[in-house]
Design a protein around this motif. Sequence first.
Motif, PDB file in Angstrom:
ATOM      1  N   ASN A  53       0.807  -1.219   0.000  1.00 24.96           N
ATOM      2  CA  ASN A  53       0.000   0.000   0.000  1.00 24.96           C
ATOM      3  C   ASN A  53       0.840   1.268   0.000  1.00 24.96           C
ATOM      4  OD1 ASN A  53      -2.426  -1.433   0.084  1.00 24.96           O
ATOM      5  ND2 ASN A  53      -2.357  -1.599   2.318  1.00 24.96           N
ATOM      6  N   ARG A  54       2.162   1.124  -0.070  1.00 18.00           N
ATOM      7  CA  ARG A  54       3.042   2.292   0.036  1.00 18.00           C
ATOM      8  C   ARG A  54       3.366   2.859  -1.352  1.00 18.00           C
ATOM      9  NH1 ARG A  54       6.460   2.504   5.168  1.00 18.00           N
ATOM     10  NH2 ARG A  54       4.257   2.495   5.743  1.00 18.00           N
ATOM     11  N   TRP A  55       3.226   4.187  -1.456  1.00 21.85           N
ATOM     12  CA  TRP A  55       3.419   4.893  -2.719  1.00 21.85           C
ATOM     13  C   TRP A  55       4.250   6.154  -2.487  1.00 21.85           C
ATOM     14  CZ3 TRP A  55       0.618   3.456  -7.335  1.00 21.85           C
ATOM     15  CH2 TRP A  55      -0.280   2.377  -7.143  1.00 21.85           C
ATOM     16  N   ARG A  56       4.697   6.753  -3.610  1.00 19.09           N
ATOM     17  CA  ARG A  56       5.390   8.038  -3.544  1.00 19.09           C
ATOM     18  C   ARG A  56       4.950   8.891  -4.725  1.00 19.09           C
ATOM     19  NH1 ARG A  56      10.268   6.793  -4.914  1.00 19.09           N
ATOM     20  NH2 ARG A  56      10.407   8.123  -6.776  1.00 19.09           N
ATOM     21  N   VAL A  57       4.700  10.172  -4.466  1.00 18.25           N
ATOM     22  CA  VAL A  57       4.384  11.112  -5.533  1.00 18.25           C
ATOM     23  C   VAL A  57       5.451  12.200  -5.539  1.00 18.25           C
ATOM     24  CG1 VAL A  57       2.778  12.378  -4.000  1.00 18.25           C
ATOM     25  CG2 VAL A  57       2.656  12.689  -6.480  1.00 18.25           C
ATOM     26  N   ASP A  58       5.966  12.525  -6.732  1.00 17.18           N
ATOM     27  CA  ASP A  58       7.023  13.518  -6.894  1.00 17.18           C
ATOM     28  C   ASP A  58       6.585  14.575  -7.899  1.00 17.18           C
ATOM     29  OD1 ASP A  58       8.784  11.810  -5.357  1.00 17.18           O
ATOM     30  OD2 ASP A  58       9.133  10.663  -7.199  1.00 17.18           O
ATOM     31  N   MET A 138      -3.696  15.643   4.477  1.00 19.27           N
ATOM     32  CA  MET A 138      -2.829  15.328   3.341  1.00 19.27           C
ATOM     33  C   MET A 138      -1.733  16.369   3.211  1.00 19.27           C
ATOM     34  SD  MET A 138      -5.427  14.072   0.340  1.00 19.27           S
ATOM     35  CE  MET A 138      -6.427  15.545   0.475  1.00 19.27           C
ATOM     36  N   SER A 139      -0.750  16.071   2.348  1.00 16.70           N
ATOM     37  CA  SER A 139       0.233  17.064   1.933  1.00 16.70           C
ATOM     38  C   SER A 139      -0.297  17.789   0.702  1.00 16.70           C
ATOM     39  CB  SER A 139       1.576  16.401   1.618  1.00 16.70           C
ATOM     40  OG  SER A 139       1.474  15.652   0.409  1.00 16.70           O
ATOM     41  N   SER A 140       0.402  18.861   0.298  1.00 16.05           N
ATOM     42  CA  SER A 140      -0.022  19.601  -0.887  1.00 16.05           C
ATOM     43  C   SER A 140       0.008  18.731  -2.133  1.00 16.05           C
ATOM     44  CB  SER A 140       0.878  20.825  -1.090  1.00 16.05           C
ATOM     45  OG  SER A 140       0.774  21.712  -0.006  1.00 16.05           O
ATOM     46  N   LEU A 141       1.056  17.908  -2.278  1.00 19.67           N
ATOM     47  CA  LEU A 141       1.157  17.040  -3.447  1.00 19.67           C
ATOM     48  C   LEU A 141       0.028  16.030  -3.501  1.00 19.67           C
ATOM     49  CD1 LEU A 141       4.878  16.034  -4.117  1.00 19.67           C
ATOM     50  CD2 LEU A 141       3.350  17.401  -5.519  1.00 19.67           C
ATOM     51  N   LEU A 142      -0.332  15.475  -2.357  1.00 18.43           N
ATOM     52  CA  LEU A 142      -1.405  14.476  -2.342  1.00 18.43           C
ATOM     53  C   LEU A 142      -2.737  15.082  -2.752  1.00 18.43           C
ATOM     54  CD1 LEU A 142      -0.742  12.233   0.792  1.00 18.43           C
ATOM     55  CD2 LEU A 142      -0.482  11.658  -1.625  1.00 18.43           C
ATOM     56  N   MET A 143      -2.908  16.375  -2.518  1.00 13.97           N
ATOM     57  CA  MET A 143      -4.160  17.008  -2.918  1.00 13.97           C
ATOM     58  C   MET A 143      -4.342  16.944  -4.428  1.00 13.97           C
ATOM     59  SD  MET A 143      -5.670  20.711  -1.771  1.00 13.97           S
ATOM     60  CE  MET A 143      -4.317  21.622  -2.525  1.00 13.97           C
ATOM     61  N   ASN A 144      -3.226  17.010  -5.199  1.00 16.52           N
ATOM     62  CA  ASN A 144      -3.332  16.863  -6.659  1.00 16.52           C
ATOM     63  C   ASN A 144      -3.976  15.536  -7.033  1.00 16.52           C
ATOM     64  OD1 ASN A 144      -1.985  19.323  -7.031  1.00 16.52           O
ATOM     65  ND2 ASN A 144       0.016  18.323  -7.079  1.00 16.52           N
ATOM     66  N   LEU A 145      -3.576  14.464  -6.343  1.00 17.72           N
ATOM     67  CA  LEU A 145      -4.137  13.140  -6.617  1.00 17.72           C
ATOM     68  C   LEU A 145      -5.567  13.024  -6.094  1.00 17.72           C
ATOM     69  CD1 LEU A 145      -1.069  10.871  -5.725  1.00 17.72           C
ATOM     70  CD2 LEU A 145      -1.667  11.913  -7.930  1.00 17.72           C
ATOM     71  N   ALA A 146      -5.843  13.663  -4.963  1.00 19.85           N
ATOM     72  CA  ALA A 146      -7.183  13.596  -4.390  1.00 19.85           C
ATOM     73  C   ALA A 146      -8.202  14.271  -5.301  1.00 19.85           C
ATOM     74  CB  ALA A 146      -7.192  14.237  -3.008  1.00 19.85           C
ATOM     75  N   VAL A 147      -7.810  15.356  -5.951  1.00 17.06           N
ATOM     76  CA  VAL A 147      -8.717  16.035  -6.876  1.00 17.06           C
ATOM     77  C   VAL A 147      -9.085  15.111  -8.035  1.00 17.06           C
ATOM     78  CG1 VAL A 147      -8.847  17.888  -8.587  1.00 17.06           C
ATOM     79  CG2 VAL A 147      -8.038  18.386  -6.285  1.00 17.06           C
ATOM     80  N   ILE A 148      -8.097  14.375  -8.553  1.00 20.05           N
ATOM     81  CA  ILE A 148      -8.375  13.389  -9.609  1.00 20.05           C
ATOM     82  C   ILE A 148      -9.355  12.339  -9.105  1.00 20.05           C
ATOM     83  CG2 ILE A 148      -7.349  11.499 -10.940  1.00 20.05           C
ATOM     84  CD1 ILE A 148      -6.679  14.122 -12.153  1.00 20.05           C
ATOM     85  N   ARG A 149      -9.149  11.877  -7.894  1.00 16.51           N
ATOM     86  CA  ARG A 149      -9.989  10.842  -7.297  1.00 16.51           C
ATOM     87  C   ARG A 149     -11.425  11.317  -7.074  1.00 16.51           C
ATOM     88  NH1 ARG A 149      -8.330  10.122  -1.316  1.00 16.51           N
ATOM     89  NH2 ARG A 149      -9.522  12.071  -1.267  1.00 16.51           N
ATOM     90  N   PRO A 214      -3.740  15.859 -13.263  1.00 11.93           N
ATOM     91  CA  PRO A 214      -4.414  17.021 -13.844  1.00 11.93           C
ATOM     92  C   PRO A 214      -3.844  17.373 -15.216  1.00 11.93           C
ATOM     93  CG  PRO A 214      -3.932  17.416 -11.523  1.00 11.93           C
ATOM     94  CD  PRO A 214      -3.231  16.139 -11.893  1.00 11.93           C
ATOM     95  N   VAL A 215      -4.716  17.716 -16.169  1.00 12.53           N
ATOM     96  CA  VAL A 215      -4.232  18.096 -17.494  1.00 12.53           C
ATOM     97  C   VAL A 215      -3.738  19.540 -17.497  1.00 12.53           C
ATOM     98  CG1 VAL A 215      -5.703  16.424 -18.638  1.00 12.53           C
ATOM     99  CG2 VAL A 215      -6.516  18.772 -18.355  1.00 12.53           C
ATOM    100  N   ARG A 216      -4.130  20.300 -16.484  1.00 10.86           N
ATOM    101  CA  ARG A 216      -3.612  21.660 -16.323  1.00 10.86           C
ATOM    102  C   ARG A 216      -3.746  22.061 -14.859  1.00 10.86           C
ATOM    103  NH1 ARG A 216      -5.913  27.243 -19.217  1.00 10.86           N
ATOM    104  NH2 ARG A 216      -4.217  28.622 -18.511  1.00 10.86           N
ATOM    105  N   ILE A 217      -2.731  22.776 -14.358  1.00  7.89           N
ATOM    106  CA  ILE A 217      -2.751  23.322 -13.008  1.00  7.89           C
ATOM    107  C   ILE A 217      -2.353  24.789 -13.117  1.00  7.89           C
ATOM    108  CG2 ILE A 217      -1.877  23.179 -10.653  1.00  7.89           C
ATOM    109  CD1 ILE A 217      -1.011  20.286 -11.275  1.00  7.89           C
ATOM    110  N   LEU A 218      -3.251  25.682 -12.752  1.00  7.85           N
ATOM    111  CA  LEU A 218      -3.011  27.112 -12.891  1.00  7.85           C
ATOM    112  C   LEU A 218      -3.094  27.789 -11.526  1.00  7.85           C
ATOM    113  CD1 LEU A 218      -2.720  29.758 -14.545  1.00  7.85           C
ATOM    114  CD2 LEU A 218      -5.223  29.760 -14.762  1.00  7.85           C
ATOM    115  N   ARG A 219      -2.073  28.588 -11.233  1.00 10.69           N
ATOM    116  CA  ARG A 219      -2.089  29.429 -10.037  1.00 10.69           C
ATOM    117  C   ARG A 219      -2.210  30.887 -10.471  1.00 10.69           C
ATOM    118  NH1 ARG A 219       2.743  26.688  -6.334  1.00 10.69           N
ATOM    119  NH2 ARG A 219       1.754  24.624  -6.134  1.00 10.69           N
ATOM    120  N   ARG A 220      -3.067  31.611  -9.732  1.00 14.07           N
ATOM    121  CA  ARG A 220      -3.287  33.024 -10.042  1.00 14.07           C
ATOM    122  C   ARG A 220      -3.175  33.836  -8.757  1.00 14.07           C
ATOM    123  NH1 ARG A 220      -8.099  34.797 -12.883  1.00 14.07           N
ATOM    124  NH2 ARG A 220      -6.747  35.734 -14.459  1.00 14.07           N
TER     125      ARG A 220
END
Length: 238
Positions: A53-58, A138-149, A214-220
Amino acid sequence: MTSLLPRAILTGALALASLPALALEPFVATYQAYNEGKLAGSAKMQVVQNGGNRWRVDLGIRGTRGFARLAGLNIEQSTLFDAVGDAYRPLSQATIKHALFSGKKISGTYDWNALSARWQGDVKKTRSAPVPLRDGDMSSLLMNLAVIRDAQPGKSLSYRVVDDGRVRDYQYAVADQTEIVAVDDLSYDAMRVARTNGGNDETIFWVANGVPTPVRILRRENGQDTIDLRLVEYQGVQ
């Protein structure tokens, strides 16, 4: 390794809403990195399974010389986490920021037995104290995956992020209808997921059916585009 090149994603919001959430799978994704609307570098995001169950996101963002001059934009981040069911639980986090004349290295550990997280390295003194944890953090990076989920048309999303010695709450709204997101000569039919509680600090994700990132990530900031990552290729790793 199976190549999954970007493609136009067909159908619309009704079809997307009827599909199950995308399962977590290893992948490598390449992005074009824009700064204030100008192409300024590239980025790579990857998810690696470390066994069980162990993963890493970079995530790594590399800029041209001019891009690198802006502190905090040449960056490497990594989160080690457990995936139990649909939950992503961070175990450790590391960030390396490259600047023109200096750099920063920060690492954090999430102790779920003690329900406490702590950061060390080039972290501000005000953020060096232990931070209490809650289930679902979660961490900030994990939120990217959570949004997909989690993204579904019309849905509201809520995340509590514990990262860099502080706690932040993120609220997002998923648009009712999909929209076309174009990158060069490629296009995706994607859901827009926009932060609703960031004030002048906005983050917008675009999520397409069948794409694990995500196909696009935009910060404003203050209504102006800053960092803009646009997907140009991804590969699923067997």
